[in-house]
Write an enzyme that holds these catalytic residues in place. Structure first.
Site, PDB file in Angstrom:
ATOM      1  N   ARG A  86       0.828  -1.215   0.000  1.00 31.15           N
ATOM      2  CA  ARG A  86       0.000   0.000   0.000  1.00 31.15           C
ATOM      3  C   ARG A  86       0.858   1.258   0.000  1.00 31.15           C
ATOM      4  O   ARG A  86       0.591   2.228  -0.683  1.00 31.15           O
ATOM      5  CB  ARG A  86      -0.900  -0.021   1.245  1.00 31.15           C
ATOM      6  CG  ARG A  86      -1.802   1.200   1.376  1.00 31.15           C
ATOM      7  CD  ARG A  86      -2.642   1.131   2.639  1.00 31.15           C
ATOM      8  NE  ARG A  86      -3.310  -0.151   2.775  1.00 31.15           N
ATOM      9  CZ  ARG A  86      -4.436  -0.483   2.153  1.00 31.15           C
ATOM     10  NH1 ARG A  86      -5.039   0.395   1.382  1.00 31.15           N
ATOM     11  NH2 ARG A  86      -4.979  -1.659   2.325  1.00 31.15           N
ATOM     12  N   LEU A 123      -6.208   4.906   2.959  1.00 36.57           N
ATOM     13  CA  LEU A 123      -4.959   5.647   2.756  1.00 36.57           C
ATOM     14  C   LEU A 123      -3.968   5.312   3.876  1.00 36.57           C
ATOM     15  O   LEU A 123      -4.341   5.217   5.041  1.00 36.57           O
ATOM     16  CB  LEU A 123      -5.220   7.158   2.752  1.00 36.57           C
ATOM     17  CG  LEU A 123      -6.196   7.704   1.708  1.00 36.57           C
ATOM     18  CD1 LEU A 123      -6.086   9.223   1.645  1.00 36.57           C
ATOM     19  CD2 LEU A 123      -5.977   7.103   0.338  1.00 36.57           C
ATOM     20  N   HIS A 183     -19.180   9.465   2.288  1.00 37.56           N
ATOM     21  CA  HIS A 183     -19.594   8.116   2.676  1.00 37.56           C
ATOM     22  C   HIS A 183     -21.129   8.050   2.714  1.00 37.56           C
ATOM     23  O   HIS A 183     -21.763   8.973   3.227  1.00 37.56           O
ATOM     24  CB  HIS A 183     -19.007   7.779   4.056  1.00 37.56           C
ATOM     25  CG  HIS A 183     -19.340   6.389   4.486  1.00 37.56           C
ATOM     26  ND1 HIS A 183     -18.686   5.288   3.971  1.00 37.56           N
ATOM     27  CD2 HIS A 183     -20.274   5.914   5.344  1.00 37.56           C
ATOM     28  CE1 HIS A 183     -19.213   4.192   4.509  1.00 37.56           C
ATOM     29  NE2 HIS A 183     -20.165   4.549   5.347  1.00 37.56           N
TER      30      HIS A 183
HETATM   31  C1  GRF Z   1     -20.676   6.731  -3.216  1.00 34.35           C
HETATM   32  O1  GRF Z   1     -21.816   6.142  -2.664  1.00 34.35           O
HETATM   33  C2  GRF Z   1     -19.780   7.264  -2.137  1.00 34.35           C
HETATM   34  O2  GRF Z   1     -20.468   7.726  -1.020  1.00 34.35           O
HETATM   35  C3  GRF Z   1     -18.950   6.050  -1.765  1.00 34.35           C
HETATM   36  O3  GRF Z   1     -18.738   5.382  -2.974  1.00 34.35           O
HETATM   37  C4  GRF Z   1     -19.774   5.707  -3.898  1.00 34.35           C
HETATM   38  C5  GRF Z   1     -19.107   6.256  -5.108  1.00 34.35           C
HETATM   39  O4  GRF Z   1     -20.011   6.541  -6.139  1.00 34.35           O
HETATM   40  N1  GRF Z   1     -17.733   6.451  -1.103  1.00 34.35           N
HETATM   41  P1  GRF Z   1     -19.522   7.364  -7.394  1.00 34.35           P
HETATM   42  O5  GRF Z   1     -18.349   6.601  -7.988  1.00 34.35           O
HETATM   43  O6  GRF Z   1     -19.129   8.721  -6.927  1.00 34.35           O
HETATM   44  O7  GRF Z   1     -20.691   7.390  -8.327  1.00 34.35           O
END
Ligand code: GRF
Length: 203
Positions: A68, A96, A112
């Site tokens: 990583r 990360l 999120h």
């Molecule tokens: C979203 O639901 C975001 O909250 C999560 O991953 C998904 C990404 O969707 N972290 P996108 O690729 O932005 O359409």
């Protein structure tokens, strides 16, 4: 808006949050510009879209690196080369390393699909449905070394309906994500704010 902060967007998939951010920047609703899009997946739809938009892109498949840390070092080197000052994670399916977080202290943001600290990690919408909560939503937060654990910047609530499936709930949350992420970035870049313990306080 005169000054536009160079932002790096990291993604692994569809890229709808990246597009919401890019649109908000182009329409000057967020005082920033996309300086680089980084994907760890060559087939990410978001990466193809970024290329179509004529943005600078780089694909660094994580499988090409022994650990990583080495992958993160390569990503940070690309971000620095592009002059990136803030980093937005937009469906970037990688934790990360500490070194990455230290390279951009309090300058990395994530979105999120739940009201954190409820339901961190994968399949947050499924977790919310299985738990039976009546309200879920989305959270934009600063990134620390933990999993979806950094200080919260903006949250938007979404009601959970009796007949919701993972798909219907995810779609309604996603609509709010596309509002919350530009709003959070705009505020972080244009308003005074400070971090007090776990809290981000504006003004
Ligand atoms: C979203 O639901 C975001 O909250 C999560 O991953 C998904 C990404 O969707 N972290 P996108 O690729 O932005 O359409």
């Amino acid at each position: 808006m005169s000054e536009r902060t160079p932002v790096g967007v990291l993604l692994s998939g569809r890229g709808s949050n990246f597009l919401a951010l890019e649109t908000a920047m182009r329409e000057s609703r967020v005082p920033a510009r996309v300086a680089l899009v980084v994907s760890n997946r060559p087939q990410a739809a978001g990466l193809a879209r970024a290329r179509e938009l004529g943005l600078a892109t780089v694909c660094l498949p994580h499988g090409d690196y022994p650990q990583r840390r080495a992958h993160d070092e390569a990503v940070v080197a690309e971000l620095r080369r592009a002059g990136v000052e803030w980093v937005c994670l937009a469906g970037y399916m990688r934790l990360l390393s500490a070194d990455f977080v230290r390279a951009y202290p309090q300058r990395i943001v994530n979105i999120h699909p739940s009201l954190l600290p409820a339901f961190p990690g994968l399949e947050a919408q499924r977790q919310a449905l299985e738990h039976g909560v009546r309200v879920s939503g989305c959270t934009v937060h600063l990134v620390d070394e933990g999993l979806d654990s950094g200080p919260i910047v903006v949250q938007r609530a979404v009601e959970v309906r009796d007949d919701d499936t993972v798909e219907t709930l995810s779609a309604r949350i996603l609509e709010q994500e596309h509002v919350a992420y530009p709003e959070a970035l705009r505020r972080l870049l244009s308003e005074p704010w400070r971090r007090e313990g776990r809290r981000v306080i504006f003004g």
